[in-house]
Design a protein around this motif. Structure first.
Motif, PDB file in Angstrom:
ATOM      1  N   THR A 143       0.880  -1.214  -0.081  1.00  0.00           N
ATOM      2  CA  THR A 143      -0.032   0.014   0.054  1.00  0.00           C
ATOM      3  C   THR A 143       0.836   1.203   0.038  1.00  0.00           C
ATOM      4  OG1 THR A 143      -0.110  -0.206   2.368  1.00  0.00           O
ATOM      5  CG2 THR A 143      -2.109  -1.257   1.145  1.00  0.00           C
ATOM      6  N   ASN A 144       0.354   2.348  -0.339  1.00  0.00           N
ATOM      7  CA  ASN A 144       1.244   3.738  -0.433  1.00  0.00           C
ATOM      8  C   ASN A 144       1.684   3.996   0.911  1.00  0.00           C
ATOM      9  OD1 ASN A 144       0.731   3.877  -3.305  1.00  0.00           O
ATOM     10  ND2 ASN A 144      -1.460   4.696  -2.828  1.00  0.00           N
ATOM     11  N   PRO A 145       2.685   4.674   0.944  1.00  0.00           N
ATOM     12  CA  PRO A 145       3.517   5.117   2.292  1.00  0.00           C
ATOM     13  C   PRO A 145       2.724   6.438   2.569  1.00  0.00           C
ATOM     14  CG  PRO A 145       4.705   5.649   0.324  1.00  0.00           C
ATOM     15  CD  PRO A 145       3.654   5.135  -0.226  1.00  0.00           C
ATOM     16  N   ASP A 146       1.326   6.526   2.756  1.00  0.00           N
ATOM     17  CA  ASP A 146       0.684   7.600   3.344  1.00  0.00           C
ATOM     18  C   ASP A 146      -0.201   7.161   4.531  1.00  0.00           C
ATOM     19  OD1 ASP A 146      -1.444   6.503   2.039  1.00  0.00           O
ATOM     20  OD2 ASP A 146      -1.417   7.817   0.514  1.00  0.00           O
ATOM     21  N   VAL A 147      -0.888   8.078   5.127  1.00  0.00           N
ATOM     22  CA  VAL A 147      -1.602   7.791   6.268  1.00  0.00           C
ATOM     23  C   VAL A 147      -2.578   6.763   6.185  1.00  0.00           C
ATOM     24  CG1 VAL A 147      -3.294   8.590   8.180  1.00  0.00           C
ATOM     25  CG2 VAL A 147      -1.327  10.192   7.187  1.00  0.00           C
ATOM     26  N   GLU A 148      -3.414   6.826   4.809  1.00  0.00           N
ATOM     27  CA  GLU A 148      -4.180   5.807   4.599  1.00  0.00           C
ATOM     28  C   GLU A 148      -3.742   4.413   4.188  1.00  0.00           C
ATOM     29  OE1 GLU A 148      -4.057   9.003   3.102  1.00  0.00           O
ATOM     30  OE2 GLU A 148      -5.860   9.963   3.820  1.00  0.00           O
ATOM     31  N   GLY A 149      -2.580   4.239   3.542  1.00  0.00           N
ATOM     32  CA  GLY A 149      -1.852   3.284   3.333  1.00  0.00           C
ATOM     33  C   GLY A 149      -1.390   2.578   4.233  1.00  0.00           C
ATOM     34  N   GLU A 150      -0.808   3.365   5.375  1.00  0.00           N
ATOM     35  CA  GLU A 150      -0.140   2.916   6.847  1.00  0.00           C
ATOM     36  C   GLU A 150      -1.317   2.104   7.489  1.00  0.00           C
ATOM     37  OE1 GLU A 150       3.014   2.485   7.397  1.00  0.00           O
ATOM     38  OE2 GLU A 150       3.543   3.059   5.666  1.00  0.00           O
ATOM     39  N   ALA A 151      -2.248   2.815   7.541  1.00  0.00           N
ATOM     40  CA  ALA A 151      -3.623   2.169   8.291  1.00  0.00           C
ATOM     41  C   ALA A 151      -4.043   1.117   7.547  1.00  0.00           C
ATOM     42  CB  ALA A 151      -4.825   3.420   8.421  1.00  0.00           C
ATOM     43  N   THR A 152      -4.191   1.074   6.148  1.00  0.00           N
ATOM     44  CA  THR A 152      -4.599  -0.263   5.772  1.00  0.00           C
ATOM     45  C   THR A 152      -3.644  -1.364   5.888  1.00  0.00           C
ATOM     46  OG1 THR A 152      -5.600   1.170   4.095  1.00  0.00           O
ATOM     47  CG2 THR A 152      -5.275  -1.095   3.386  1.00  0.00           C
ATOM     48  N   ALA A 153      -2.298  -1.034   6.007  1.00  0.00           N
ATOM     49  CA  ALA A 153      -1.274  -2.130   6.085  1.00  0.00           C
ATOM     50  C   ALA A 153      -1.344  -2.686   7.485  1.00  0.00           C
ATOM     51  CB  ALA A 153       0.159  -1.523   5.801  1.00  0.00           C
ATOM     52  N   LEU A 154      -1.593  -1.875   8.493  1.00  0.00           N
ATOM     53  CA  LEU A 154      -1.692  -2.137   9.856  1.00  0.00           C
ATOM     54  C   LEU A 154      -3.001  -3.088  10.166  1.00  0.00           C
ATOM     55  CD1 LEU A 154      -0.588  -1.850  12.635  1.00  0.00           C
ATOM     56  CD2 LEU A 154      -1.719   0.044  12.895  1.00  0.00           C
ATOM     57  N   TYR A 155      -3.970  -2.668   9.389  1.00  0.00           N
ATOM     58  CA  TYR A 155      -5.395  -3.552   9.560  1.00  0.00           C
ATOM     59  C   TYR A 155      -5.126  -4.692   8.920  1.00  0.00           C
ATOM     60  CZ  TYR A 155     -10.294  -4.727   9.034  1.00  0.00           C
ATOM     61  OH  TYR A 155     -11.306  -5.425   8.914  1.00  0.00           O
ATOM     62  N   LEU A 156      -4.450  -4.830   7.745  1.00  0.00           N
ATOM     63  CA  LEU A 156      -4.285  -6.157   7.133  1.00  0.00           C
ATOM     64  C   LEU A 156      -3.364  -7.156   8.001  1.00  0.00           C
ATOM     65  CD1 LEU A 156      -3.890  -5.109   3.467  1.00  0.00           C
ATOM     66  CD2 LEU A 156      -5.964  -6.238   4.346  1.00  0.00           C
ATOM     67  N   THR A 157      -2.157  -6.703   8.582  1.00  0.00           N
ATOM     68  CA  THR A 157      -1.343  -7.278   9.326  1.00  0.00           C
ATOM     69  C   THR A 157      -2.089  -7.878  10.319  1.00  0.00           C
ATOM     70  OG1 THR A 157       0.388  -5.877   8.492  1.00  0.00           O
ATOM     71  CG2 THR A 157       0.900  -6.934  10.590  1.00  0.00           C
TER      72      THR A 157
END
Length: 198
Positions: A143-157
């Motif tokens: 995911t993109n290295p922005d706030v939304e991308g980071e939140a998505t990465a954390l959620y998926l993890t």
């Protein structure tokens, strides 16, 4: 004055495209006029064909005219490694590197509570169903290295780790050709944290 000036109508429709302003829309309209009826017909047919024929791949959720898509059908691809991306342009960007030989899953967005985008608005459920049907060894979160991308990465993890999956994140840091003195603190900190032995 004509009720529906065809040129003004074309300019108005072209200006609705992302990144196309009034002046660019005018240039495109006059280019189409200058190119002739054959070009205009081919362009119209291509647009109509995309709307008519393109749909989501039932496996990876990318846009395709065949289901499953070419990547999901490719026996040379590692089906046990899945790269999760926000959108189709991200998939194409990873493909251009010729480095990833696994398969993909397209979320069609990123989590953004401020914009009203939650997990149910993304293709996360489809990923979970897919993993039940076709187990994987590794999920690469790209995911993109922005706030939304980071939140998505954390959620998926948090969702995927309890399933016993190896979840990795693409490296982030200073881009090739970039100067360290102009890098922001977060980018430079990530580059240092993600360093590797030479």
């Amino acid at each position: 004055m004509a009720v529906a000036d065809p040129i003004a109508r074309l300019v108005k429709e072209l200006a609705k495209l992302p990144g196309i302003g009034e002046k660019t829309a005018q240039r495109l309209a006059f280019h189409i006029l200058k190119a002739g009826a054959g070009y205009a017909g081919d362009l119209a047919a291509a647009i109509a064909g995309v709307v008519r024929d393109v749909r989501l791949c039932s496996t990876c959720q990318t846009l395709t005219d065949q289901d499953p898509c070419a990547i999901c059908r490719d026996p040379e691809r590692d089906a046990r490694m899945i790269c999760v991306v926000e959108g189709v342009p991200d998939l194409l960007a990873v493909e251009r590197t010729h480095e990833f030989r696994g398969r993909y899953h397209v979320l069609h967005g990123a989590l953004s509570p401020l914009d009203g985008v939650g997990p149910s608005d993304l293709k996360i459920r489809e990923l979970l169903v897919r993993l039940e049907r076709e187990p994987a060894d590794e999920i690469v979160v790209a995911t993109n290295p922005d706030v939304e991308g980071e939140a998505t990465a954390l959620y998926l993890t948090k969702l995927l780790k309890p399933m016993g999956l190896k979840v990795t994140r693409i490296a982030q840091g200073v881009p090739m050709g970039g100067d360290l003195e102009y890098a922001d603190q977060v980018t430079l900190a990530r580059a240092l944290a993600g360093r590797r032995e030479l």
